[in-house]
Design a protein around this motif. Sequence first.
Motif, PDB file in Angstrom:
ATOM      1  N   PRO A  18      10.981   4.301 -11.251  1.00  0.00           N
ATOM      2  CA  PRO A  18       9.838   5.621 -11.498  1.00  0.00           C
ATOM      3  C   PRO A  18      10.756   7.332 -11.518  1.00  0.00           C
ATOM      4  O   PRO A  18      10.100   7.446 -12.055  1.00  0.00           O
ATOM      5  N   ASP A  19      11.453   7.534 -10.968  1.00  0.00           N
ATOM      6  CA  ASP A  19      11.952   8.803 -11.712  1.00  0.00           C
ATOM      7  C   ASP A  19      12.379   8.592 -13.023  1.00  0.00           C
ATOM      8  O   ASP A  19      11.530  10.274 -13.201  1.00  0.00           O
ATOM      9  N   THR A  20      13.209   8.185 -13.793  1.00  0.00           N
ATOM     10  CA  THR A  20      13.390   8.306 -15.184  1.00  0.00           C
ATOM     11  C   THR A  20      12.136   8.128 -16.276  1.00  0.00           C
ATOM     12  O   THR A  20      12.197   8.606 -16.736  1.00  0.00           O
ATOM     13  N   LEU A  21      11.062   7.141 -15.071  1.00  0.00           N
ATOM     14  CA  LEU A  21      10.013   7.136 -15.803  1.00  0.00           C
ATOM     15  C   LEU A  21       9.215   8.396 -16.191  1.00  0.00           C
ATOM     16  O   LEU A  21       9.041   8.887 -16.791  1.00  0.00           O
ATOM     17  N   HIS A  22       9.249   9.312 -14.801  1.00  0.00           N
ATOM     18  CA  HIS A  22       8.845  10.454 -14.233  1.00  0.00           C
ATOM     19  C   HIS A  22       9.118  11.722 -15.249  1.00  0.00           C
ATOM     20  O   HIS A  22       7.976  12.314 -16.000  1.00  0.00           O
ATOM     21  N   ASP A  41       0.677  -1.645   0.110  1.00  0.00           N
ATOM     22  CA  ASP A  41       0.135   0.197   0.153  1.00  0.00           C
ATOM     23  C   ASP A  41       0.936   1.367  -0.174  1.00  0.00           C
ATOM     24  O   ASP A  41       0.577   2.157  -0.632  1.00  0.00           O
ATOM     25  N   ALA A  42       1.745   1.270   0.852  1.00  0.00           N
ATOM     26  CA  ALA A  42       2.877   2.780   0.857  1.00  0.00           C
ATOM     27  C   ALA A  42       3.367   2.822  -0.827  1.00  0.00           C
ATOM     28  O   ALA A  42       3.894   4.337  -1.121  1.00  0.00           O
ATOM     29  N   LYS A  43       4.324   1.828  -1.021  1.00  0.00           N
ATOM     30  CA  LYS A  43       4.221   1.970  -2.767  1.00  0.00           C
ATOM     31  C   LYS A  43       3.527   2.318  -3.910  1.00  0.00           C
ATOM     32  O   LYS A  43       3.390   3.147  -4.340  1.00  0.00           O
ATOM     33  N   VAL A  44       1.992   2.197  -3.743  1.00  0.00           N
ATOM     34  CA  VAL A  44       1.052   2.474  -4.419  1.00  0.00           C
ATOM     35  C   VAL A  44       0.486   3.560  -3.743  1.00  0.00           C
ATOM     36  O   VAL A  44       0.629   4.544  -4.856  1.00  0.00           O
ATOM     37  N   GLU A  45       0.227   3.776  -2.969  1.00  0.00           N
ATOM     38  CA  GLU A  45       0.486   5.611  -2.799  1.00  0.00           C
ATOM     39  C   GLU A  45       1.603   6.131  -3.067  1.00  0.00           C
ATOM     40  O   GLU A  45       1.593   7.510  -3.597  1.00  0.00           O
ATOM     41  N   ARG A  46       3.165   5.380  -2.771  1.00  0.00           N
ATOM     42  CA  ARG A  46       4.392   6.335  -3.217  1.00  0.00           C
ATOM     43  C   ARG A  46       4.156   6.951  -4.746  1.00  0.00           C
ATOM     44  O   ARG A  46       4.188   7.695  -4.851  1.00  0.00           O
ATOM     45  N   ILE A  47       3.718   6.025  -5.351  1.00  0.00           N
ATOM     46  CA  ILE A  47       3.696   5.703  -7.012  1.00  0.00           C
ATOM     47  C   ILE A  47       2.290   6.552  -7.489  1.00  0.00           C
ATOM     48  O   ILE A  47       2.696   7.580  -8.526  1.00  0.00           O
ATOM     49  N   SER A  48       1.506   6.729  -6.895  1.00  0.00           N
ATOM     50  CA  SER A  48       0.458   7.950  -7.604  1.00  0.00           C
ATOM     51  C   SER A  48       0.013   9.060  -7.175  1.00  0.00           C
ATOM     52  O   SER A  48       0.506   9.762  -8.054  1.00  0.00           O
ATOM     53  N   ALA A  49       0.792   8.919  -6.402  1.00  0.00           N
ATOM     54  CA  ALA A  49       1.874  10.589  -5.779  1.00  0.00           C
ATOM     55  C   ALA A  49       2.692  11.204  -6.874  1.00  0.00           C
ATOM     56  O   ALA A  49       2.151  11.988  -6.915  1.00  0.00           O
ATOM     57  N   GLU A  91       0.806  14.168 -10.931  1.00  0.00           N
ATOM     58  CA  GLU A  91       0.459  15.369 -12.209  1.00  0.00           C
ATOM     59  C   GLU A  91       0.047  15.417 -12.977  1.00  0.00           C
ATOM     60  O   GLU A  91       0.121  16.225 -13.822  1.00  0.00           O
ATOM     61  N   PHE A  92       0.377  13.786 -14.314  1.00  0.00           N
ATOM     62  CA  PHE A  92      -0.124  13.787 -15.173  1.00  0.00           C
ATOM     63  C   PHE A  92      -1.367  13.601 -15.117  1.00  0.00           C
ATOM     64  O   PHE A  92      -1.711  12.470 -16.191  1.00  0.00           O
ATOM     65  N   ASN A  93      -2.064  13.337 -14.690  1.00  0.00           N
ATOM     66  CA  ASN A  93      -3.812  12.785 -14.404  1.00  0.00           C
ATOM     67  C   ASN A  93      -3.920  11.476 -14.899  1.00  0.00           C
ATOM     68  O   ASN A  93      -4.885  11.307 -15.798  1.00  0.00           O
ATOM     69  N   PRO A  94      -2.691  10.112 -14.754  1.00  0.00           N
ATOM     70  CA  PRO A  94      -3.424   8.675 -15.134  1.00  0.00           C
ATOM     71  C   PRO A  94      -4.048   8.159 -14.303  1.00  0.00           C
ATOM     72  O   PRO A  94      -4.634   8.944 -13.521  1.00  0.00           O
ATOM     73  N   PRO A  95      -4.716   6.775 -15.083  1.00  0.00           N
ATOM     74  CA  PRO A  95      -5.589   6.312 -14.683  1.00  0.00           C
ATOM     75  C   PRO A  95      -5.540   5.570 -13.376  1.00  0.00           C
ATOM     76  O   PRO A  95      -4.400   5.868 -12.763  1.00  0.00           O
ATOM     77  N   SER A  96      -6.873   5.493 -12.544  1.00  0.00           N
ATOM     78  CA  SER A  96      -6.029   4.841 -11.440  1.00  0.00           C
ATOM     79  C   SER A  96      -4.739   3.523 -11.399  1.00  0.00           C
ATOM     80  O   SER A  96      -5.213   3.227 -12.630  1.00  0.00           O
ATOM     81  N   LEU A  97      -4.010   3.547 -10.677  1.00  0.00           N
ATOM     82  CA  LEU A  97      -3.061   2.599 -10.256  1.00  0.00           C
ATOM     83  C   LEU A  97      -3.703   1.440 -10.397  1.00  0.00           C
ATOM     84  O   LEU A  97      -3.673   1.280  -9.593  1.00  0.00           O
ATOM     85  N   GLU A  98      -2.763  -0.275 -10.994  1.00  0.00           N
ATOM     86  CA  GLU A  98      -2.861  -1.214 -10.993  1.00  0.00           C
ATOM     87  C   GLU A  98      -2.402  -1.688 -10.338  1.00  0.00           C
ATOM     88  O   GLU A  98      -0.716  -1.926 -10.745  1.00  0.00           O
ATOM     89  N   ALA A  99      -2.193  -2.421  -9.601  1.00  0.00           N
ATOM     90  CA  ALA A  99      -0.795  -3.069  -8.453  1.00  0.00           C
ATOM     91  C   ALA A  99      -1.491  -4.447  -8.862  1.00  0.00           C
ATOM     92  O   ALA A  99      -2.145  -5.103  -8.110  1.00  0.00           O
TER      93      ALA A  99
END
Length: 360
Positions: free
Chosen positions: A320-324, A10-18, A22-30
């Motif tokens: 995630p940093d380079t993807l962002h 859950d902590a990872k999902v929260e971190r990546i979603s946050a 800014e890109f307004n993606p669909p809900s993160l599928e974990a």
Amino acid sequence: MTSSYQQQLDAKVERISAQFAEFNPPSLEAFNSPEQNFRMRAEFRIWHTEDDMFYAMFERDADDQKKVIEIKDFPIADQSINALMPVLLDELKAQKILSNRLFEVHFLATLKGEMLVSLVYRCPLNAEWETAAKALSNKLNIKIYGRSRGQRVILTDDYVVEELSVFGRSYQYKQIESSFTQPNAKVCQKMLEWACNAAQHSNKDLLELYCGNGNFTLPLSTRFNRVLATELAKSSVYAAKWNIEKNAIDNIQVARLSAEEFTQAYNGEREFRRLEEAGIDMSSYDFDTVFVDPPRAGIDDETLKLLQRFERIIYISCNPDTLHDNLKTLLQSHKIVQFAMFDQFPYTHHVESGVLLEKI
């Protein structure tokens, strides 16, 4: 799932979603991992005392000093690795020729039951070592591979053959000891199925950059007319071609090019004899989708410009940093239509991410 694993997921999902909000993606599928026995690779130092030796790892104490930790079992590793660890250690201890100046032991297991053990030494390996290692290999029914500085001793093979299932179809993969493979095989299967779903079905062609040993290439080939995959590392290209032939797939070509070199070739800036030698006619392809799984450093600026020319981009990221950072460019021309996170590395901060982008 236990509460402790669920909390870290859950902590990872929260971190990546946050991070990507800014890109307004669909809900993160974990996609979760097994809580234990998920790693198909494990590497340990061998720590020698005056009259004993043991598997070891290191941690930093309060004074930032390295502390040796004896490892008797390794719950995150596959069950076959845990079962072999004490048996192998006893056998190594029993023979001085096998234990003398042994520095590291690396395990590489498969879901189908193969095991490759790499023994790394700080001394040359001679014929006596080879005889003893062969006998141990036969006794334990494992593959053994010896290494020391400037020396490689392959007794049978330096690889295992993994079998992964994607939507009920099995794919066999040669996984070479020194080459990268996904360490969490069960999550890898989920990643392959997600990528195939993202690709849907096309009557056009797929371009894949950074294809490695063809991990994604093989199942994705079922979704396209043809696939052109590129990879620079010779060992990975060799493994990818072996895997294509082993799985009797006839619509994939592999080019030994870096992403930067492919971009130059595609733009007509350079000609590469490697394409001609491989019988690849780039003009014969009709691409609508590009798949990328780049290294941690992400994608260079020129290749990002190339990706923007495709209708769809499927991007798997280990950072995630380079993807962002890369999305800041790609979202000038595309939008995110699927967003996923794969828990390849439970109990660490690392995650694999996936995005499907479609042209605006």
